[in-house]
Write an enzyme that holds these catalytic residues in place. Structure first.
Site, PDB file in Angstrom:
ATOM      1  N   GLY A  89       0.841  -1.202   0.000  1.00  0.00           N
ATOM      2  CA  GLY A  89       0.000   0.000   0.000  1.00  0.00           C
ATOM      3  C   GLY A  89       0.873   1.247   0.000  1.00  0.00           C
ATOM      4  O   GLY A  89       1.936   1.258   0.608  1.00  0.00           O
ATOM      5  N   ASP A 105       0.647  -9.545  -6.386  1.00  0.00           N
ATOM      6  CA  ASP A 105       1.800  -9.823  -7.248  1.00  0.00           C
ATOM      7  C   ASP A 105       3.075 -10.242  -6.508  1.00  0.00           C
ATOM      8  O   ASP A 105       4.163  -9.724  -6.784  1.00  0.00           O
ATOM      9  CB  ASP A 105       2.103  -8.608  -8.144  1.00  0.00           C
ATOM     10  N   ARG A 134       4.580 -16.309  -5.135  1.00  0.00           N
ATOM     11  CA  ARG A 134       3.216 -16.865  -5.043  1.00  0.00           C
ATOM     12  C   ARG A 134       2.334 -16.024  -5.966  1.00  0.00           C
ATOM     13  O   ARG A 134       1.465 -15.288  -5.541  1.00  0.00           O
ATOM     14  CB  ARG A 134       2.745 -16.767  -3.582  1.00  0.00           C
ATOM     15  N   ASP A 150       5.914  -4.898   5.652  1.00  0.00           N
ATOM     16  CA  ASP A 150       6.361  -6.267   5.973  1.00  0.00           C
ATOM     17  C   ASP A 150       6.180  -7.247   4.817  1.00  0.00           C
ATOM     18  O   ASP A 150       7.054  -8.086   4.571  1.00  0.00           O
ATOM     19  CB  ASP A 150       5.716  -6.783   7.267  1.00  0.00           C
ATOM     20  N   THR A 157       5.307   2.292   5.860  1.00  0.00           N
ATOM     21  CA  THR A 157       3.906   1.966   6.119  1.00  0.00           C
ATOM     22  C   THR A 157       3.317   3.015   7.054  1.00  0.00           C
ATOM     23  O   THR A 157       3.961   3.411   8.035  1.00  0.00           O
ATOM     24  CB  THR A 157       3.673   0.562   6.743  1.00  0.00           C
ATOM     25  N   ILE A 158       2.098   3.422   6.734  1.00  0.00           N
ATOM     26  CA  ILE A 158       1.430   4.354   7.640  1.00  0.00           C
ATOM     27  C   ILE A 158       1.134   3.661   8.973  1.00  0.00           C
ATOM     28  O   ILE A 158       0.938   4.309   9.978  1.00  0.00           O
ATOM     29  CB  ILE A 158       0.118   4.926   7.050  1.00  0.00           C
ATOM     30  N   ASP A 159       1.114   2.315   8.965  1.00  0.00           N
ATOM     31  CA  ASP A 159       0.718   1.564  10.169  1.00  0.00           C
ATOM     32  C   ASP A 159       1.762   1.612  11.275  1.00  0.00           C
ATOM     33  O   ASP A 159       1.457   1.324  12.426  1.00  0.00           O
ATOM     34  CB  ASP A 159       0.455   0.092   9.815  1.00  0.00           C
ATOM     35  N   ASP A 177       4.046  -0.490  11.947  1.00  0.00           N
ATOM     36  CA  ASP A 177       4.070  -1.775  12.649  1.00  0.00           C
ATOM     37  C   ASP A 177       5.309  -2.627  12.337  1.00  0.00           C
ATOM     38  O   ASP A 177       5.295  -3.837  12.532  1.00  0.00           O
ATOM     39  CB  ASP A 177       2.780  -2.570  12.347  1.00  0.00           C
ATOM     40  N   MET A 225      -6.977   3.480  10.244  1.00  0.00           N
ATOM     41  CA  MET A 225      -6.249   2.312   9.733  1.00  0.00           C
ATOM     42  C   MET A 225      -5.171   1.855  10.727  1.00  0.00           C
ATOM     43  O   MET A 225      -5.036   2.423  11.813  1.00  0.00           O
ATOM     44  CB  MET A 225      -5.627   2.642   8.386  1.00  0.00           C
ATOM     45  N   GLY A 226      -4.404   0.861  10.324  1.00  0.00           N
ATOM     46  CA  GLY A 226      -3.322   0.386  11.196  1.00  0.00           C
ATOM     47  C   GLY A 226      -3.189  -1.127  11.252  1.00  0.00           C
ATOM     48  O   GLY A 226      -2.350  -1.646  11.977  1.00  0.00           O
ATOM     49  N   ARG A 227      -4.108  -1.818  10.559  1.00  0.00           N
ATOM     50  CA  ARG A 227      -4.139  -3.295  10.593  1.00  0.00           C
ATOM     51  C   ARG A 227      -4.179  -3.803  12.043  1.00  0.00           C
ATOM     52  O   ARG A 227      -5.058  -3.422  12.776  1.00  0.00           O
ATOM     53  CB  ARG A 227      -2.950  -3.875   9.837  1.00  0.00           C
ATOM     54  N   GLU A 278      -8.884   0.153  13.292  1.00  0.00           N
ATOM     55  CA  GLU A 278      -9.678  -0.827  12.517  1.00  0.00           C
ATOM     56  C   GLU A 278      -9.538  -2.239  13.073  1.00  0.00           C
ATOM     57  O   GLU A 278     -10.407  -3.082  12.881  1.00  0.00           O
ATOM     58  CB  GLU A 278      -9.282  -0.792  11.035  1.00  0.00           C
ATOM     59  N   GLN A 289      -5.949   8.681   4.791  1.00  0.00           N
ATOM     60  CA  GLN A 289      -4.730   8.594   5.617  1.00  0.00           C
ATOM     61  C   GLN A 289      -3.496   8.254   4.792  1.00  0.00           C
ATOM     62  O   GLN A 289      -2.370   8.442   5.219  1.00  0.00           O
ATOM     63  CB  GLN A 289      -4.905   7.515   6.699  1.00  0.00           C
TER      64      GLN A 289
HETATM   65  O1  F6P Z   1      -0.980  -1.323   5.466  1.00  0.00           O
HETATM   66  C1  F6P Z   1      -1.508  -0.106   5.077  1.00  0.00           C
HETATM   67  C2  F6P Z   1      -3.012  -0.150   5.041  1.00  0.00           C
HETATM   68  O2  F6P Z   1      -3.483   1.142   4.703  1.00  0.00           O
HETATM   69  C3  F6P Z   1      -3.678  -0.628   6.332  1.00  0.00           C
HETATM   70  O3  F6P Z   1      -3.713   0.334   7.349  1.00  0.00           O
HETATM   71  C4  F6P Z   1      -5.031  -1.041   5.819  1.00  0.00           C
HETATM   72  O4  F6P Z   1      -5.594  -2.022   6.637  1.00  0.00           O
HETATM   73  C5  F6P Z   1      -4.728  -1.593   4.440  1.00  0.00           C
HETATM   74  O5  F6P Z   1      -3.471  -1.060   4.053  1.00  0.00           O
HETATM   75  C6  F6P Z   1      -5.745  -1.245   3.396  1.00  0.00           C
HETATM   76  O6  F6P Z   1      -5.404  -1.852   2.199  1.00  0.00           O
HETATM   77  P1  F6P Z   1      -6.064  -1.524   0.776  1.00  0.00           P
HETATM   78  O7  F6P Z   1      -5.412  -0.287   0.253  1.00  0.00           O
HETATM   79  O8  F6P Z   1      -5.770  -2.712  -0.067  1.00  0.00           O
HETATM   80  O9  F6P Z   1      -7.514  -1.290   1.024  1.00  0.00           O
END
Ligand code: F6P
Length: 365
Positions: free
Chosen positions: A12, A76, A80, A118, A140-142, A144, A184-186, A237, A289
């Site tokens: 992302g 991609d 895999r 990751d 990553t914005i997360d 993590d 967001m943040g997984r 989330e 975000q």
């Molecule tokens: O890992 C970045 C992130 O924005 C997460 O915070 C979120 O859960 C996910 O990607 C959203 O992914 P997509 O852009 O595929 O909807």
């Protein structure tokens, strides 16, 4: 002698990707007289041999731009790679990593710089195990990823969320409402925690601290008793109710991270409204975000990471990730960054600080 490297942006997008690309290209040219190729759309471009030669001109004026000039993909995976469906309709996967390596060799690329989270860094490490020289840059914005104090993109995402809280604050107060903001943040609560504190949230719910709705209700009633008939709730989330599970919005089969979280904000808003009688509204900040211009912190961080990535690409050792540690840019093994998710420590000083100023973290602590 390293004089030809490639760069790609995977997963992302996050504000600051272009700053890293610019940092890599300028260092390559100014310091090493080296060439930089950019693969398009993450690992997809590497597999399909789609690239552009990067230079001072086509990387000029991009520092302030969100997104990535190279494009990206969170699908991609070359190890895999989706290859159609079988008779039962199940998606089939094949390993096309050798094809990707052949493309690198044919172009004479000596080091591949992977800017990613990751998922992308896992792939980078797998290439390293097959003999490819790789350098990772933590995006990553997360926030993590282990091994770095902060990933780039996080600071900008937190600022965007903070601004949303500021806007919601005034309308919440006018209408005496509960405003729930899903962030967001997984599986980590970094954005919800930091934006919640910066935006003056009364309640912050993160995956690391399962919440009890009754505690939140008590907090909101306490505020009402103090004459404050509105509340701001910051929800990650990935937040879960005690003995509950995460709210999943979708499964994306061919993604490097197939589970898409989403929906907990509305779940919380509905429960709070039913229990308190106050009107509640849920706002999902979503991809706002991820988009837009990076803040100064991320522009500076990405510049420093890009420079260091290029230096490390030339000097080695490889299979390393550049990282921010105690204010300095350093390098660590990629494996250290991807071995586990970096989560918020519920006992950490920042969580204690939130509690100390009266923020309800969804539990009785
Ligand atoms: O890992 C970045 C992130 O924005 C997460 O915070 C979120 O859960 C996910 O990607 C959203 O992914 P997509 O852009 O595929 O909807």
């Amino acid at each position: 002698m390293i004089d030809r490297v490639a760069v790609l942006t995977g997963g992302g997008d996050a504000p600051g990707l272009n700053g890293v690309i610019r940092g890599v290209v300028r260092t390559a040219q100014n310091r090493y007289n080296a060439e930089v190729y950019g693969f398009m759309d993450g690992f997809k471009g590497l597999i399909e041999n789609r690239y552009v030669k990067l230079d001072a001109q086509n990387t000029s004026g991009i520092l302030h731009r969100g997104g990535t000039i190279l494009g990206t993909s969170n699908r991609d995976n070359p190890f895999r790679f989706p290859a159609g469906r079988d008779a039962q309709g199940n998606l089939q996967f094949i390993d096309v990593s050798d094809q990707a390596i052949q493309n690198l060799e044919a172009l004479g690329i000596q080091v591949l710089i992977v800017i990613g989270g990751d998922g992308s860094l896992h792939i980078a490490h797998e290439f390293a195990e097959k003999g490819v020289r790789v350098i990772g840059v933590p995006k990553t914005i997360d926030n993590d990823l282990e091994g770095t104090d902060q990933t780039f993109g996080f600071d900008t995402a937190v600022n965007t969320a903070m601004e949303a809280f500021d806007r919601l604050h005034t309308t919440a107060e006018s209408h005496h409402r509960i405003m729930v903001v899903e962030l967001m943040g997984r599986y980590a609560g970094w954005i919800a925690l930091h934006a919640g504190i910066a935006g003056g949230a009364d309640v912050i719910l993160i995956p690391e601290i399962p919440y009890d709705v009754d505690c939140i209700i008590r907090k909101i009633r306490q505020r009402c008793a103090q004459g404050k008939h509105f509340s701001l709730v910051s929800v990650a989330e990935g937040a879960t109710e005690k003995e509950g599970s995460m709210v999943v919005a979708a499964h994306i089969e061919d993604s490097t991270d197939p589970i898409r979280l989403g929906g907990v904000g509305q779940v919380v808003a509905t429960k709070l409204s039913q229990a308190t009688g106050l009107e509640s509204r849920a706002t999902v900040l979503g991809h706002l975000q991820r988009g837009g211009s990076p803040m100064a912190f991320d522009r500076i961080l990405t510049t420093r990471l890009g420079v260091k990535a290029m230096i490390q690409a030339v000097e080695g050792p490889w299979d390393r990730m550049v990282a921010l540690r105690c204010g300095e840019i350093t390098v660590i093994p990629i494996l250290d960054a991807i071995s586990k998710t970096k989560n918020v420590d519920p006992q950490s000083e920042i969580v204690q600080a939130a509690r100390a100023i009266g923020v309800c973290m969804g539990d009785d602590d």
